[in-house]
Design a protein around this motif. Structure first.
Motif, PDB file in Angstrom:
ATOM      1  N   ALA A   1       0.628  -1.142   0.171  1.00 51.68           N
ATOM      2  CA  ALA A   1      -0.072  -0.048  -0.063  1.00 51.68           C
ATOM      3  C   ALA A   1       0.799   1.210   0.023  1.00 51.68           C
ATOM      4  CB  ALA A   1      -0.930  -0.137   1.218  1.00 51.68           C
ATOM      5  N   LYS A   2       1.892   1.229   0.648  1.00 51.94           N
ATOM      6  CA  LYS A   2       2.554   2.452   1.143  1.00 51.94           C
ATOM      7  C   LYS A   2       3.546   2.820  -0.314  1.00 51.94           C
ATOM      8  CE  LYS A   2       2.959   2.283   6.169  1.00 51.94           C
ATOM      9  NZ  LYS A   2       4.226   1.952   7.282  1.00 51.94           N
ATOM     10  N   MET A   3       4.206   1.733  -0.781  1.00 53.21           N
ATOM     11  CA  MET A   3       5.104   1.815  -1.889  1.00 53.21           C
ATOM     12  C   MET A   3       4.242   2.100  -3.306  1.00 53.21           C
ATOM     13  SD  MET A   3       7.718  -1.110  -1.100  1.00 53.21           S
ATOM     14  CE  MET A   3       8.963  -0.916   0.283  1.00 53.21           C
ATOM     15  N   VAL A   4       3.242   1.543  -3.406  1.00 55.88           N
ATOM     16  CA  VAL A   4       2.315   1.789  -4.692  1.00 55.88           C
ATOM     17  C   VAL A   4       1.620   3.294  -4.631  1.00 55.88           C
ATOM     18  CG1 VAL A   4       0.114   1.558  -5.819  1.00 55.88           C
ATOM     19  CG2 VAL A   4       1.813  -0.502  -5.111  1.00 55.88           C
ATOM     20  N   ALA A   5       1.357   3.647  -3.304  1.00 56.32           N
ATOM     21  CA  ALA A   5       1.223   5.136  -3.323  1.00 56.32           C
ATOM     22  C   ALA A   5       2.318   6.214  -3.510  1.00 56.32           C
ATOM     23  CB  ALA A   5       0.624   5.291  -1.824  1.00 56.32           C
ATOM     24  N   GLU A   6       3.612   5.764  -3.186  1.00 53.59           N
ATOM     25  CA  GLU A   6       4.793   6.400  -3.745  1.00 53.59           C
ATOM     26  C   GLU A   6       5.233   6.238  -5.122  1.00 53.59           C
ATOM     27  OE1 GLU A   6       6.425   8.541  -1.774  1.00 53.59           O
ATOM     28  OE2 GLU A   6       4.979   8.670  -0.440  1.00 53.59           O
ATOM     29  N   GLY A   7       4.392   5.540  -5.966  1.00 54.95           N
ATOM     30  CA  GLY A   7       4.874   5.322  -7.469  1.00 54.95           C
ATOM     31  C   GLY A   7       5.466   4.181  -7.705  1.00 54.95           C
ATOM     32  N   LEU A   8       5.583   3.194  -7.012  1.00 54.71           N
ATOM     33  CA  LEU A   8       6.129   1.854  -7.321  1.00 54.71           C
ATOM     34  C   LEU A   8       4.821   0.954  -7.978  1.00 54.71           C
ATOM     35  CD1 LEU A   8       8.724   0.348  -6.842  1.00 54.71           C
ATOM     36  CD2 LEU A   8       7.722  -1.209  -5.099  1.00 54.71           C
ATOM     37  N   PRO A   9       5.363   0.516  -9.097  1.00 54.83           N
ATOM     38  CA  PRO A   9       4.275  -0.605  -9.796  1.00 54.83           C
ATOM     39  C   PRO A   9       3.702  -1.363  -8.735  1.00 54.83           C
ATOM     40  CG  PRO A   9       5.966  -0.092 -11.323  1.00 54.83           C
ATOM     41  CD  PRO A   9       6.564   0.363  -9.883  1.00 54.83           C
ATOM     42  N   ASP A  10       2.339  -1.864  -9.133  1.00 54.11           N
ATOM     43  CA  ASP A  10       1.833  -2.902  -8.218  1.00 54.11           C
ATOM     44  C   ASP A  10       1.955  -3.975  -8.865  1.00 54.11           C
ATOM     45  OD1 ASP A  10       0.301  -4.318  -6.186  1.00 54.11           O
ATOM     46  OD2 ASP A  10      -1.474  -3.275  -6.912  1.00 54.11           O
ATOM     47  N   PHE A  11       3.328  -4.618  -8.794  1.00 55.50           N
ATOM     48  CA  PHE A  11       3.698  -5.841  -9.652  1.00 55.50           C
ATOM     49  C   PHE A  11       3.196  -7.146  -9.134  1.00 55.50           C
ATOM     50  CE2 PHE A  11       6.861  -5.744  -6.493  1.00 55.50           C
ATOM     51  CZ  PHE A  11       7.868  -6.990  -6.802  1.00 55.50           C
ATOM     52  N   THR A  12       2.711  -7.182  -7.991  1.00 60.64           N
ATOM     53  CA  THR A  12       2.038  -8.496  -7.406  1.00 60.64           C
ATOM     54  C   THR A  12       3.271  -9.836  -7.318  1.00 60.64           C
ATOM     55  OG1 THR A  12       1.234  -9.085  -9.442  1.00 60.64           O
ATOM     56  CG2 THR A  12      -0.346  -8.006  -8.032  1.00 60.64           C
ATOM     57  N   PRO A  13       4.255  -9.622  -6.453  1.00 61.12           N
ATOM     58  CA  PRO A  13       5.083 -10.418  -6.343  1.00 61.12           C
ATOM     59  C   PRO A  13       4.647 -11.907  -5.856  1.00 61.12           C
ATOM     60  CG  PRO A  13       5.451  -8.923  -4.584  1.00 61.12           C
ATOM     61  CD  PRO A  13       4.575  -8.438  -5.507  1.00 61.12           C
ATOM     62  N   VAL A  14       5.242 -13.139  -6.319  1.00 62.71           N
ATOM     63  CA  VAL A  14       4.512 -14.215  -6.026  1.00 62.71           C
ATOM     64  C   VAL A  14       5.910 -15.095  -5.423  1.00 62.71           C
ATOM     65  CG1 VAL A  14       2.720 -14.194  -7.873  1.00 62.71           C
ATOM     66  CG2 VAL A  14       5.174 -15.271  -8.356  1.00 62.71           C
TER      67      VAL A  14
ATOM     68  N   TYR B   1      21.458 -11.399  -0.586  1.00 59.11           N
ATOM     69  CA  TYR B   1      20.769 -10.520  -1.374  1.00 59.11           C
ATOM     70  C   TYR B   1      19.454 -11.016  -1.695  1.00 59.11           C
ATOM     71  CZ  TYR B   1      20.716  -8.009  -5.808  1.00 59.11           C
ATOM     72  OH  TYR B   1      20.251  -6.951  -7.006  1.00 59.11           O
ATOM     73  N   SER B   2      18.448 -10.160  -1.803  1.00 63.25           N
ATOM     74  CA  SER B   2      17.060 -10.494  -1.714  1.00 63.25           C
ATOM     75  C   SER B   2      16.188 -10.318  -2.953  1.00 63.25           C
ATOM     76  CB  SER B   2      16.235  -9.724  -0.504  1.00 63.25           C
ATOM     77  OG  SER B   2      14.806  -9.872  -0.753  1.00 63.25           O
ATOM     78  N   TYR B   3      15.438 -11.161  -3.579  1.00 63.64           N
ATOM     79  CA  TYR B   3      14.818 -10.836  -4.654  1.00 63.64           C
ATOM     80  C   TYR B   3      13.304 -11.194  -4.534  1.00 63.64           C
ATOM     81  CZ  TYR B   3      19.071 -12.590  -7.293  1.00 63.64           C
ATOM     82  OH  TYR B   3      20.475 -12.557  -7.432  1.00 63.64           O
ATOM     83  N   LEU B   4      12.340 -10.284  -4.796  1.00 66.67           N
ATOM     84  CA  LEU B   4      10.755 -10.549  -4.913  1.00 66.67           C
ATOM     85  C   LEU B   4      10.680 -10.495  -6.608  1.00 66.67           C
ATOM     86  CD1 LEU B   4       9.289  -8.208  -2.083  1.00 66.67           C
ATOM     87  CD2 LEU B   4       8.996 -10.845  -2.367  1.00 66.67           C
ATOM     88  N   VAL B   5       9.871 -11.530  -6.883  1.00 73.19           N
ATOM     89  CA  VAL B   5       9.688 -11.454  -8.216  1.00 73.19           C
ATOM     90  C   VAL B   5       8.236 -11.901  -8.414  1.00 73.19           C
ATOM     91  CG1 VAL B   5      12.127 -12.276  -9.099  1.00 73.19           C
ATOM     92  CG2 VAL B   5      10.344 -13.794  -8.578  1.00 73.19           C
ATOM     93  N   ASN B   6       7.783 -11.502  -9.754  1.00 71.38           N
ATOM     94  CA  ASN B   6       6.188 -11.589  -9.900  1.00 71.38           C
ATOM     95  C   ASN B   6       6.041 -12.678 -10.976  1.00 71.38           C
ATOM     96  OD1 ASN B   6       6.984 -10.250 -12.240  1.00 71.38           O
ATOM     97  ND2 ASN B   6       5.616  -8.878 -12.254  1.00 71.38           N
ATOM     98  N   ASP B   7       6.828 -13.612 -10.844  1.00 79.45           N
ATOM     99  CA  ASP B   7       6.554 -15.084 -11.534  1.00 79.45           C
ATOM    100  C   ASP B   7       7.417 -16.079 -10.947  1.00 79.45           C
ATOM    101  OD1 ASP B   7       5.326 -16.809 -13.286  1.00 79.45           O
ATOM    102  OD2 ASP B   7       5.903 -15.788 -15.187  1.00 79.45           O
ATOM    103  N   HIS B   8       6.911 -17.226 -10.997  1.00 78.94           N
ATOM    104  CA  HIS B   8       7.660 -18.374 -10.391  1.00 78.94           C
ATOM    105  C   HIS B   8       8.963 -18.723 -11.174  1.00 78.94           C
ATOM    106  CE1 HIS B   8       3.562 -19.138  -8.769  1.00 78.94           C
ATOM    107  NE2 HIS B   8       4.309 -18.890  -7.653  1.00 78.94           N
ATOM    108  N   TRP B   9       9.847 -19.030 -10.540  1.00 79.30           N
ATOM    109  CA  TRP B   9      11.317 -19.159 -11.315  1.00 79.30           C
ATOM    110  C   TRP B   9      10.934 -20.603 -12.009  1.00 79.30           C
ATOM    111  CZ3 TRP B   9      14.419 -23.343 -11.451  1.00 79.30           C
ATOM    112  CH2 TRP B   9      15.716 -23.143 -12.218  1.00 79.30           C
ATOM    113  N   SER B  10      11.578 -20.596 -13.208  1.00 80.07           N
ATOM    114  CA  SER B  10      11.279 -21.995 -14.014  1.00 80.07           C
ATOM    115  C   SER B  10      12.877 -22.051 -14.930  1.00 80.07           C
ATOM    116  CB  SER B  10      10.253 -21.616 -15.082  1.00 80.07           C
ATOM    117  OG  SER B  10      10.470 -22.929 -16.053  1.00 80.07           O
ATOM    118  N   ALA B  11      13.183 -23.266 -14.943  1.00 87.54           N
ATOM    119  CA  ALA B  11      14.432 -23.558 -15.553  1.00 87.54           C
ATOM    120  C   ALA B  11      14.242 -23.527 -17.043  1.00 87.54           C
ATOM    121  CB  ALA B  11      15.047 -25.206 -15.176  1.00 87.54           C
ATOM    122  N   ASP B  12      13.143 -23.367 -17.644  1.00 85.49           N
ATOM    123  CA  ASP B  12      12.869 -23.210 -18.749  1.00 85.49           C
ATOM    124  C   ASP B  12      12.839 -21.766 -19.160  1.00 85.49           C
ATOM    125  OD1 ASP B  12      12.989 -25.987 -19.221  1.00 85.49           O
ATOM    126  OD2 ASP B  12      10.685 -25.976 -18.632  1.00 85.49           O
ATOM    127  N   ALA B  13      12.594 -20.856 -18.383  1.00 85.93           N
ATOM    128  CA  ALA B  13      12.595 -19.627 -18.838  1.00 85.93           C
ATOM    129  C   ALA B  13      13.898 -19.009 -19.569  1.00 85.93           C
ATOM    130  CB  ALA B  13      12.580 -18.620 -17.270  1.00 85.93           C
TER     131      ALA B  13
END
Length: 470
Positions: A40-53, A131-143
């Motif tokens: 909520a706070k970050m989107v309000a500041e202009g970060l895309p609502d990128f829905t990490p999974v 090092y921390s990663y939040l990503v909005n798709d599940h990691w795949s070896a085929d990516a």
């Protein structure tokens, strides 16, 4: 815990869409705490609502551990959970910013949002850095990854620790130079309803899009929607709809309207969600009852209560509600659409040239929306990363009645506007046979929300003149 450092903020960089986030850190003698992801706070500041999974961590034991440069098919939110790192990002996306570089030191109060297609890399400045990663798709070896050599002289990343002294993997050593990298193309765009007036305008605005007519994807056919090839992370522009407003009042039309505008749209939402894509869906002033909204001069705001009068508006509203459940959506609400093909303006132009003196209703008020305006607004919303949600889009200017618009067309054709006879809707419909849908008396939509994104709608009168001259 007292906070140290600045307040939460988001700033842009030379790489479009790459954002640096400064986060408050709360600390005392025991250590520190931060809200690493606060939607909520970050989107309000202009970060895309990128829905990490997915959340992943990379532990780096040695100082000088260097990883990258990798562009992955998802968005990332990166930070350090412990230690310090020098981050470097290179735009590997097709376009004018290809090869642009941004560097940033990552400490406990700094994170970076990395859009899909931007190469991500870092070098640890102290031992035991996590090092921390939040990503909005599940990691795949085929990516499919796009990689760049860490030492490419073209981008010349200023690594604090020379690469010959750094800890690198054999795989990273073999990555290509920028001259040999195949640029990341943007995710695909699919246009539904491509044979209609709006679909044709969208196809002209998005020439690389895959354009599908009803023969290729029929919203009224669940199996057709289920088989739709939606590009992963791409965009679907849904210009398909059942728009026969009067026919929708009949038994057969009612079923057809609900199948395409409601059930079909709900199925489309599910398909788009599966592919983590973005949906742009076009709605109508008919979701309102026409008594006027809470905006200036009775114009409807996006959040005004809905109360459709007829079956067409009811079916459109049901589809809108389904679209609203999708995280990545733009619901574009419009009115009085005019494009290529048969429409009110062309009819009035023909009548003026044929010497006819028509009778036109004067108690329905709104603004025209040319399909080119809708296409331009769509491109603006997508290119500018505007917040997802509902936007009213019409031409700007003083609202008019249908009779006044007809008079303007007659005047353009050299006829006396007085040759258009104004009449009430009730009188116009008296004596007509067959089903007739109720029309909103007020269709004016307030444009403040899309104007806040930097978009400037075309004046209705100017757009009408250009259309008639075309």
């Amino acid at each position: 815990m007292p906070a140290r450092g600045p307040e939460l903020s988001v700033r842009s960089t030379a790489i479009p869409g790459l954002l640096v986030v400064t986060m408050p850190v709360h600390g005392d003698s025991r250590g520190w705490f931060r809200e690493n992801w606060q939607r909520a706070k970050m989107v309000a500041e202009g970060l895309p609502d990128f829905t990490p999974v997915q959340h992943s961590l990379a532990y780096n034991a040695a100082r000088g551990t260097t990883r990258g440069i990798h562009a992955e098919p998802w968005d990332k939110f990166v930070s350090v959970a412990s230690g310090r790192a020098f981050g470097a990002w290179v735009d590997l996306r097709e376009g004018p910013s290809y090869g642009a570089v941004h560097t940033e030191e990552l400490t406990e109060d700094t994170a970076v949002f990395v859009p899909r297609g931007v190469g991500n890399s870092y070098q640890t400045l102290v031992p035991d850095t996590t090092y921390s990663y939040l990503v909005n798709d599940h990691w795949s070896a085929d990516a499919a990854y796009t990689n760049l050599n860490l030492g490419d002289p073209t981008v010349a990343v200023p690594w604090p620790i020379p690469l010959e002294q750094a800890v690198r993997s054999e795989k990273d050593l073999g990555h290509p130079s920028l001259a040999d990298v195949r640029a990341v193309r943007p995710p695909g765009v699919v246009i539904l309803g491509g044979t209609g007036q709006l679909g044709k305008a969208l196809a002209a605005q998005f020439p690389q899009a895959r354009v599908l007519g009803r023969a290729e994807c029929d919203l009224a056919d669940p199996s057709s929607v289920a088989a739709l090839d939606v590009p992963r992370g791409g965009t679907v522009l849904n210009a398909a709809a059942y728009t026969a407003v009067d026919a929708a009042q009949t038994a057969q039309g009612r079923a057809a309207a609900w199948a395409a505008n409601a059930t079909g749209v709900a199925a489309l939402v599910r398909r788009v969600a599966e592919q983590r894509a973005t949906l742009v869906h076009y709605s109508s002033d008919y979701v309102f009852d026409g008594t006027g909204g809470s905006g200036p001069d009775g114009a409807y705001l996006e959040e005004d209560p809905v109360a459709p009068l007829g079956v067409y508006g009811q079916s459109k509203l049901a589809g809108d509600l389904a679209v609203g459940t999708l995280p990545r959506h733009y619901l574009v609400r419009t009115s009085w659409v005019v494009g290529e093909g048969a429409n009110f303006v062309r009819t009035m132009q023909r009548l003026a040239r044929d010497g006819v003196r028509p009778t036109v209703v004067d108690d329905q008020v709104g603004r025209l929306t040319f399909t080119t305006e809708l296409a331009r607004a769509t491109a603006h919303l997508l290119a500018g990363d505007a917040p997802f949600g509902t936007y009213n889009v019409t031409c700007s200017g003083t609202p008019t009645s249908w009779a006044e618009l007809a008079g303007a067309v007659f005047e353009h054709e050299g006829r006396d506007p007085g040759d258009v006879t104004p009449v009430s809707t009730a009188d116009y419909l008296s004596g007509r046979t067959g089903e007739t849908a109720p029309r909103p008396a007020v269709s004016t939509l307030h444009l403040g929300r899309i104007e806040e994104t930097g978009y400037r709608p075309t004046d209705q009168a100017a757009a009408l003149r250009d259309y008639l001259a075309g």
